[in-house]
Scaffold this active site. Structure first.
Site, PDB file in Angstrom:
ATOM      1  N   TYR A 119      38.818 -35.645  25.982  1.00 18.20           N
ATOM      2  CA  TYR A 119      38.408 -35.255  24.544  1.00 18.20           C
ATOM      3  C   TYR A 119      37.600 -34.083  24.577  1.00 18.20           C
ATOM      4  O   TYR A 119      37.577 -32.868  23.814  1.00 18.20           O
ATOM      5  CB  TYR A 119      37.867 -36.301  23.754  1.00 18.20           C
ATOM      6  CG  TYR A 119      37.385 -36.142  22.454  1.00 18.20           C
ATOM      7  CD1 TYR A 119      38.413 -35.864  21.427  1.00 18.20           C
ATOM      8  CD2 TYR A 119      36.110 -36.227  22.067  1.00 18.20           C
ATOM      9  CE1 TYR A 119      37.844 -35.655  20.095  1.00 18.20           C
ATOM     10  CE2 TYR A 119      35.417 -35.999  20.689  1.00 18.20           C
ATOM     11  CZ  TYR A 119      36.617 -35.700  19.927  1.00 18.20           C
ATOM     12  OH  TYR A 119      36.134 -35.499  18.759  1.00 18.20           O
ATOM     13  N   LYS A 123      38.170 -30.131  23.275  1.00 11.47           N
ATOM     14  CA  LYS A 123      37.151 -29.621  22.164  1.00 11.47           C
ATOM     15  C   LYS A 123      36.708 -28.157  22.500  1.00 11.47           C
ATOM     16  O   LYS A 123      36.477 -27.567  21.873  1.00 11.47           O
ATOM     17  CB  LYS A 123      36.032 -30.704  21.782  1.00 11.47           C
ATOM     18  CG  LYS A 123      36.416 -31.847  20.798  1.00 11.47           C
ATOM     19  CD  LYS A 123      36.787 -31.313  19.367  1.00 11.47           C
ATOM     20  CE  LYS A 123      37.194 -32.347  18.519  1.00 11.47           C
ATOM     21  NZ  LYS A 123      37.478 -31.930  17.271  1.00 11.47           N
ATOM     22  N   PRO A 310      13.067 -72.093 -26.019  1.00 11.34           N
ATOM     23  CA  PRO A 310      12.300 -71.810 -27.340  1.00 11.34           C
ATOM     24  C   PRO A 310      10.862 -72.644 -27.375  1.00 11.34           C
ATOM     25  O   PRO A 310      10.922 -73.777 -27.230  1.00 11.34           O
ATOM     26  CB  PRO A 310      13.045 -72.239 -28.521  1.00 11.34           C
ATOM     27  CG  PRO A 310      14.547 -71.912 -28.013  1.00 11.34           C
ATOM     28  CD  PRO A 310      14.529 -72.243 -26.420  1.00 11.34           C
ATOM     29  N   GLY A 311       9.691 -71.985 -27.965  1.00  9.07           N
ATOM     30  CA  GLY A 311       8.531 -72.703 -27.965  1.00  9.07           C
ATOM     31  C   GLY A 311       7.797 -72.929 -26.766  1.00  9.07           C
ATOM     32  O   GLY A 311       6.789 -73.556 -26.749  1.00  9.07           O
TER      33      GLY A 311
END
Length: 399
Positions: A119, A123, A310-311
């Site tokens: 390779y 190249k 709630p509350g």
């Protein structure tokens, strides 16, 4: 500007093309000097006529086409040298003086373990061809010898160990590491793309090679992306396993800006299968609502979400050194804080209609009250340290 990208459907080509489109379409405005009219995408399914047309018109050429893992070593020569010859001859035919970039590999140095690489030899032959073309035709040639390329869309079980590790660990598949001490030089795809943008602007980074190492020099023969990272295979796998376990531990590893860890985490996430994109969180539920840890870090605290019915009043405790932000995203709340040993109470009425952050101060007992009689209160809470059951730093006291 008209840009030709060969190998446009490969890992690098796909990332480059999509980001060139972002510039062309005005989605990326960080490179105002780059004006793109057309992007010519050439790949294996393209025709010779298309190549001829593209080479006649291109103002810049990115040659990313190549063979990485053929069945026959002879394919290296055909893919990495043969097509390069064809490309350059076609440009020459049209007397096109456009700058040409070549994607080569550090294996082309033929140094160390790359000394007998088929390779690398192919190249190197491609590099020589490009340099000769540049000299003979007075054309600017940019030859990049890339190290290990990593990032989204890289194919696992092909030519990138990191891509394979990311894919397999994300999918709970086995991996093999023969020597965890082996060190890789890694170039992340987003850093590569930024360098390609620099090349388009005529600001490529030049270098020479000391063995397999790129040394930046303004008069260098070769080109290089200036930002790479080095890490051992053991460290890479260790990090990937941390990333894999994050949905269970909720611990986010340190990922400083520009760090190897940050880039590797982004790469890992791109390989997650659908069934892991969403994951459950442990909700601690009681009659008052719920409390869910979202995220923990070693040095930057913890993020949680609190839902109050709630509350309901929650909190009623203080800390020595721990401090927090309370950020109401939905509902209406009263936050109260009182310094220990004092009778003075600070009050903050907050809501999701006007999002703001309220400090919970060290040494102040505090609470949060849901003022609604019908709706849940949703609060994101950040603490400067993860909860430690052995040293909780939480002491009950009513405001």
């Amino acid at each position: 500007m008209k840009i030709l990208v060969t190998g446009a459907k490969g890992f690098v080509g796909r990332n480059l093309v999509e980001n060139l489109k972002n510039i062309r379409d005005g989605k990326n405005r960080t490179r105002p000097q780059i004006k793109i009219d057309d992007i010519y995408e050439f790949d294996l399914d393209s025709t010779n006529d298309e190549l001829d047309q593209y080479c006649a018109q291109a103002d810049f050429v990115f040659n990313l086409a190549g063979v990485n893992r053929p069945k026959d070593p002879e394919e290296f020569k055909a893919g990495n040298y043969g097509f390069a010859s064809k490309l350059l001859e076609t440009l020459k035919k049209h007397n096109n003086k456009a700058p040409v970039m070549l994607s080569s590999s550090v294996q082309a140095t033929l140094q160390g373990r790359f000394g007998t690489s088929e390779y690398g030899l192919s190249k190197r032959a491609g590099e020589d061809l490009f340099f000769e073309y540049g000299r003979d035709n007075n054309v600017k040639v940019l030859v990049y010898r890339f190290p290990n390329l990593v990032g989204k869309w890289a194919r696992p079980n092909y030519n990138s160990a990191v891509a394979t590790f990311c894919n397999n660990i994300a999918k709970d598949l086995p991996i093999t590491v023969n020597d965890p001490t082996v060190e890789l030089e890694i170039l992340f795809i987003d850093d590569l793309v930024e360098e390609m943008f620099d090349a388009l602007e005529g600001k490529e980074h030049r270098c020479e090679f000391d063995g397999v190492n790129a040394v930046l020099r303004q008069d260098g023969k070769y080109c290089a992306a200036p930002v790479t990272h080095k890490a051992t295979l053991g460290r890479i796998v260790e990090l990937l396993r941390e990333f894999h376990d994050q949905p269970k531990t909720l611990v986010m590893p340190e990922i400083p800006q520009g760090s190897f860890e940050k880039k590797l985490y982004s790469t890992y996430l791109s390989y997650l299968p659908k069934e892991k994109v969403a994951f459950p969180l442990k909700m601690n539920v009681d009659a008052r609502g719920s409390f869910t840890e979202l995220l923990k870090t070693a040095n930057c605290g913890q993020v949680s979400v609190n839902i109050s019915k709630p509350g309901v009043t929650k909190g009623q405790h203080w800390h020595n050194s721990k401090w927090e932000f309370f950020i109401v995203f939905s509902g209406r709340a009263l936050i109260q804080e009182r310094k220990i040993g004092s009778e003075e109470v600070m009050e903050f009425e907050v809501s999701g209609d006007k999002i703001e952050a309220v400090h919970m101060l060290p040494g102040y007992t505090h609470n949060i009250v849901n003022l609604s009689e019908t709706d849940d209160l949703v609060t994101v809470m950040w603490a400067n340290e993860p909860f430690n059951p052995d040293r909780p730093d939480v002491f009950s006291e009513t405001v």
